[in-house]
Design a protein around this motif. Structure first.
Motif, mmCIF file in Angstrom:
data_model
loop_
_atom_site.group_PDB
_atom_site.id
_atom_site.type_symbol
_atom_site.label_atom_id
_atom_site.label_comp_id
_atom_site.label_asym_id
_atom_site.label_seq_id
_atom_site.Cartn_x
_atom_site.Cartn_y
_atom_site.Cartn_z
ATOM 1 N N VAL A 172 0.619 -1.260 0.194
ATOM 2 C CA VAL A 172 -0.130 -0.189 -0.019
ATOM 3 C C VAL A 172 0.810 1.259 -0.019
ATOM 4 O O VAL A 172 0.536 2.210 -0.760
ATOM 5 N N GLU A 173 1.889 1.260 0.582
ATOM 6 C CA GLU A 173 2.848 2.410 0.780
ATOM 7 C C GLU A 173 3.333 2.681 -0.548
ATOM 8 O O GLU A 173 3.499 3.700 -1.161
ATOM 9 N N THR A 174 3.763 1.522 -1.480
ATOM 10 C CA THR A 174 4.131 1.635 -2.587
ATOM 11 C C THR A 174 3.178 2.360 -3.634
ATOM 12 O O THR A 174 3.434 3.133 -4.680
ATOM 13 N N VAL A 175 1.774 1.895 -3.376
ATOM 14 C CA VAL A 175 0.582 2.400 -4.248
ATOM 15 C C VAL A 175 0.672 4.170 -3.924
ATOM 16 O O VAL A 175 0.591 4.685 -4.919
ATOM 17 N N ASN A 176 0.757 4.208 -2.638
ATOM 18 C CA ASN A 176 0.626 5.826 -2.299
ATOM 19 C C ASN A 176 1.752 6.712 -2.865
ATOM 20 O O ASN A 176 1.580 7.931 -2.726
ATOM 21 N N GLN A 177 2.914 5.946 -3.130
ATOM 22 C CA GLN A 177 4.139 6.927 -3.707
ATOM 23 C C GLN A 177 3.976 7.015 -5.188
ATOM 24 O O GLN A 177 4.962 7.781 -6.057
ATOM 25 N N MET A 178 3.022 6.284 -5.805
ATOM 26 C CA MET A 178 2.820 6.342 -7.402
ATOM 27 C C MET A 178 1.406 6.676 -7.826
ATOM 28 O O MET A 178 0.632 5.913 -7.675
ATOM 29 N N ALA A 179 1.540 7.998 -8.533
ATOM 30 C CA ALA A 179 0.396 8.559 -8.816
ATOM 31 C C ALA A 179 -0.531 7.799 -9.483
ATOM 32 O O ALA A 179 -1.730 7.813 -9.596
ATOM 33 N N PRO A 180 -0.127 7.274 -10.641
ATOM 34 C CA PRO A 180 -0.987 6.389 -11.452
ATOM 35 C C PRO A 180 -1.924 5.132 -10.626
ATOM 36 O O PRO A 180 -2.787 5.014 -11.115
ATOM 37 N N PHE A 181 -1.205 4.555 -9.651
ATOM 38 C CA PHE A 181 -2.190 3.590 -8.868
ATOM 39 C C PHE A 181 -3.188 4.368 -8.031
ATOM 40 O O PHE A 181 -3.924 3.642 -7.380
ATOM 41 N N ARG A 182 -3.219 5.617 -7.911
ATOM 42 C CA ARG A 182 -3.922 6.702 -7.201
ATOM 43 C C ARG A 182 -5.083 7.302 -8.047
ATOM 44 O O ARG A 182 -5.952 7.965 -7.518
ATOM 45 N N LEU A 183 -5.137 6.961 -9.528
ATOM 46 C CA LEU A 183 -5.902 7.399 -10.351
ATOM 47 C C LEU A 183 -7.318 6.515 -10.231
ATOM 48 O O LEU A 183 -7.092 5.511 -10.136
ATOM 49 N N ARG A 184 -8.516 7.257 -10.503
ATOM 50 C CA ARG A 184 -9.760 6.385 -10.644
ATOM 51 C C ARG A 184 -10.428 7.069 -11.613
ATOM 52 O O ARG A 184 -10.509 8.583 -11.930
ATOM 53 N N LEU A 185 -11.271 6.295 -12.431
ATOM 54 C CA LEU A 185 -12.104 7.029 -13.344
ATOM 55 C C LEU A 185 -13.359 7.658 -12.838
ATOM 56 O O LEU A 185 -13.707 7.277 -11.803
ATOM 57 N N ASP A 186 -13.747 8.820 -13.296
ATOM 58 C CA ASP A 186 -14.816 9.877 -12.943
ATOM 59 C C ASP A 186 -15.827 10.280 -14.286
ATOM 60 O O ASP A 186 -15.396 11.168 -14.655
ATOM 61 N N GLY A 187 -16.693 9.376 -14.755
ATOM 62 C CA GLY A 187 -17.446 9.731 -15.673
ATOM 63 C C GLY A 187 -16.419 9.525 -16.962
ATOM 64 O O GLY A 187 -15.650 8.545 -17.180
ATOM 65 N N GLU A 188 -16.438 10.665 -17.830
ATOM 66 C CA GLU A 188 -15.199 10.919 -18.732
ATOM 67 C C GLU A 188 -13.949 11.408 -18.313
ATOM 68 O O GLU A 188 -13.205 11.432 -19.133
ATOM 69 N N GLY A 189 -13.859 11.576 -17.121
ATOM 70 C CA GLY A 189 -12.658 12.310 -16.601
ATOM 71 C C GLY A 189 -12.252 11.200 -15.628
ATOM 72 O O GLY A 189 -12.125 9.990 -15.588
ATOM 73 N N VAL A 190 -10.916 11.727 -15.045
ATOM 74 C CA VAL A 190 -10.258 11.045 -14.013
ATOM 75 C C VAL A 190 -10.039 11.949 -12.554
ATOM 76 O O VAL A 190 -9.941 13.118 -12.880
ATOM 77 N N ARG A 191 -10.095 11.217 -11.508
ATOM 78 C CA ARG A 191 -9.605 12.178 -10.408
ATOM 79 C C ARG A 191 -8.416 11.003 -9.802
ATOM 80 O O ARG A 191 -8.037 9.974 -9.966
ATOM 81 N N LEU A 192 -7.723 12.124 -9.126
ATOM 82 C CA LEU A 192 -6.301 11.607 -8.435
ATOM 83 C C LEU A 192 -6.797 11.630 -6.744
ATOM 84 O O LEU A 192 -6.929 12.757 -6.270
ATOM 85 N N TYR A 193 -6.396 10.637 -6.105
ATOM 86 C CA TYR A 193 -6.805 10.454 -4.715
ATOM 87 C C TYR A 193 -5.329 11.026 -4.069
ATOM 88 O O TYR A 193 -4.460 10.704 -4.500
#
Length: 214
Positions: free
Chosen positions: A59-80
């Protein structure tokens, strides 16, 4: 669940996002062995849970890498800002259920909190509920098999943009421990390069934890 809109206009891989986002099966999976040094021995000698220590690293590695924190949001994307873990956990009767592990950036705090979470889980008193959240990664462990390939059950109702990370049974080779890892991600949000960087970063992190806990 703090997040922000992700700027697609300046994203170098915008074309890949547009190309893959509407695929019927948009995910790809990569499996490989991670060099984890002496971590299993160190955990055993120090009385640490290898499951929780290795989950922390994932999980720490995921939190250090922006692509793994991206989620789809309709036609867009959000970054957690922060991602947590939803993990399959085995019960004493060999059935399993899902357990939510909020991420804590300090290893000691994470291990203490998760020990309590697991105790509640086994008493069937869930401590957290992550139903409907997508600021998570889906985590599981298959500790009986040093697998070389892996596939997940899927349904249209399950969010395909949430990374799925699975560990297998670690084994020794050339005097070191190796851990099978499966990473499944949405191709609209990242490519093989990003998964490759995840493998490299996680391997080093698990080796560093062996030194930290020694």
């Amino acid at each position: 669940m703090a997040h922000q809109p992700f700027d697609l206009t300046s994203w170098p891989r915008r074309w890949a996002f547009d190309f893959f986002k509407d695929y019927e099966q948009p995910c790809f999976n990569i499996c490989g062995d991670l060099d984890i040094g002496r971590l299993p021995e160190v955990c055993r000698e120090g009385g640490h849970s290898f499951f929780l220590v290795s989950l922390f690293a994932a999980v720490e590695t995921v939190n250090q890498m922006a692509p793994f924190r991206l989620r789809l949001d309709g036609e867009g994307v959000r970054l957690y800002d922060r991602i947590h873990a939803g993990s399959a956990v085995l019960r004493e009767d060999t059935s399993f259920d899902f357990c939510y592990f909020p991420f804590e950036p300090k290893l000691e705090t994470f291990l203490q909190e998760m020990d309590q979470t697991l105790a509640c889980f086994h008493r069937r008193e869930p401590r957290y509920d992550f139903t409907g959240q997508d600021d998570v990664l889906f985590f599981s462990v298959i500790p009986w098999i040093s697998f070389t390939s892996f596939s997940h059950a899927s349904t249209r109702a399950l969010r395909s943009d949430i990374p799925r990370i699975t560990y297998g049974k670690f084994h020794q080779r050339d005097g070191r421990f190796w851990l099978p890892l499966s990473v499944e991600v949405h191709h609209a949000l990242m490519d093989g390069y990003h998964v490759g960087m995840y493998f490299q970063t996680l391997s080093q992190k698990l080796q560093d934890l062996a030194v930290t806990l020694s």
